[in-house]
Design an enzyme around this catalytic site. Sequence first.
Site, mmCIF file in Angstrom:
data_model
loop_
_atom_site.group_PDB
_atom_site.id
_atom_site.type_symbol
_atom_site.label_atom_id
_atom_site.label_comp_id
_atom_site.label_asym_id
_atom_site.label_seq_id
_atom_site.Cartn_x
_atom_site.Cartn_y
_atom_site.Cartn_z
ATOM 1 N N CYS A 249 0.824 -1.207 0.000
ATOM 2 C CA CYS A 249 0.000 0.000 0.000
ATOM 3 C C CYS A 249 0.864 1.265 0.000
ATOM 4 C CB CYS A 249 -0.984 -0.046 1.168
ATOM 5 S SG CYS A 249 -2.399 1.061 0.923
ATOM 6 N N HIS A 334 -3.829 -5.322 -0.055
ATOM 7 C CA HIS A 334 -3.493 -5.845 1.270
ATOM 8 C C HIS A 334 -3.503 -7.378 1.291
ATOM 9 C CE1 HIS A 334 -3.443 -2.121 3.663
ATOM 10 N NE2 HIS A 334 -4.254 -1.681 2.720
ATOM 11 N N GLU A 336 -2.435 -9.246 3.600
ATOM 12 C CA GLU A 336 -2.655 -9.785 4.953
ATOM 13 C C GLU A 336 -4.117 -10.086 5.204
ATOM 14 O OE1 GLU A 336 -3.214 -5.408 5.348
ATOM 15 O OE2 GLU A 336 -1.835 -6.718 4.281
#
Length: 365
Positions: A249, A334, A336
């Site tokens: 990001c 993202h 994660e």
Amino acid sequence: MMKRYLILEDGTVFAGEAFGAQSASFGEVVFNTSMTGYQEILSDPSYCGQIVTMTYPLQGNYGINSDDFESIDPAVKGMVVREAADFPSNFRNAMTLSELLEKKGIPGIAGIDTRKLTRLIRVNGSIKGILTAAGEEPDVEQVINKLNETALPTDQVAQVSITRPYPSPGRGKRVVLIDYGMKHGILRELNKRKCDVIVVPHNTSAQEILAWGPDGVMLSNGPGDPKNVPECVDVVSELLGQVPIFGICLGHQLFARACGAETFKLKFGHRGGNHPVRDLVTGKIEITSQNHGYAVDEETLQGTRLKVTHTALNDGTNEGLAHLDYPAFTVQYHPESSPGPEDSNYLFDRFLEMMHAQRKEQQHA
């Protein structure tokens, strides 16, 4: 319930019901299209300085739990919903959405036409707004004048980054994780892979980072315009070629700028858990979680040593880069996965493989 107003700088006024904190709040009004994950969204430091509109109509229906926070102290300035559930149902539920917002001093407004607000942002772009104090009857003209006179903050990274390093020990590869406003899901994924992680503040020098003897450096997500943190760009530039790098990001944007590319502000950003991205290396389509208002300008990649690895299918903007000479890669979304899907978790494994390969190369040099 008491009334509350959302007043935008263009003069648009939404009247609704107050929930959460009683206080007023100022911020950039944006929207998120995720159907779930409101707890992770509220606690994502990348929303620092922003009032988040949730497009899915019902929010708070499974409550708030102690496990799904991305940070302890949310930096979001407000929440806008069609309906906030008063009686959530989930075995992990510990409090309502309104109770969390009240505890954290974050105002919310419910009962407004979130479709109209979302269309307005899509047509005109992200816009400054004020959530009035609960029960207050505002002077709309005065509020609009205040909005036009007030600038959005430019120090969001400094607001949300830690101020002192801390360890998250493991027996695997040592990773220095630079905190620009880190979602703790990133730390969780590194811990899952037994990495020995040292989290450092955003203004840590390259010399200090290399002194930890890292096998790799992680550039976290974070809020705001990458142009506002040129010192962070300089650090990434110094680290490039010294150690394997993986950026997410804001980390992706800082990496691009460190390599000579430019960034620009998107009209209304990418925020949601359902953004399709094509991996140009494998051809695979991933459904990704995203939260960013800026993007890398691909036209400025000429003359850099960067190649495009991922592209957004919705608008064709850049979603991933890799360096042609050094072990370094980044993505705009993202991996994660909180909130959102888990299609991109493999990128953490790719980072580990890159660190292993670099260590082998050094041993045989």
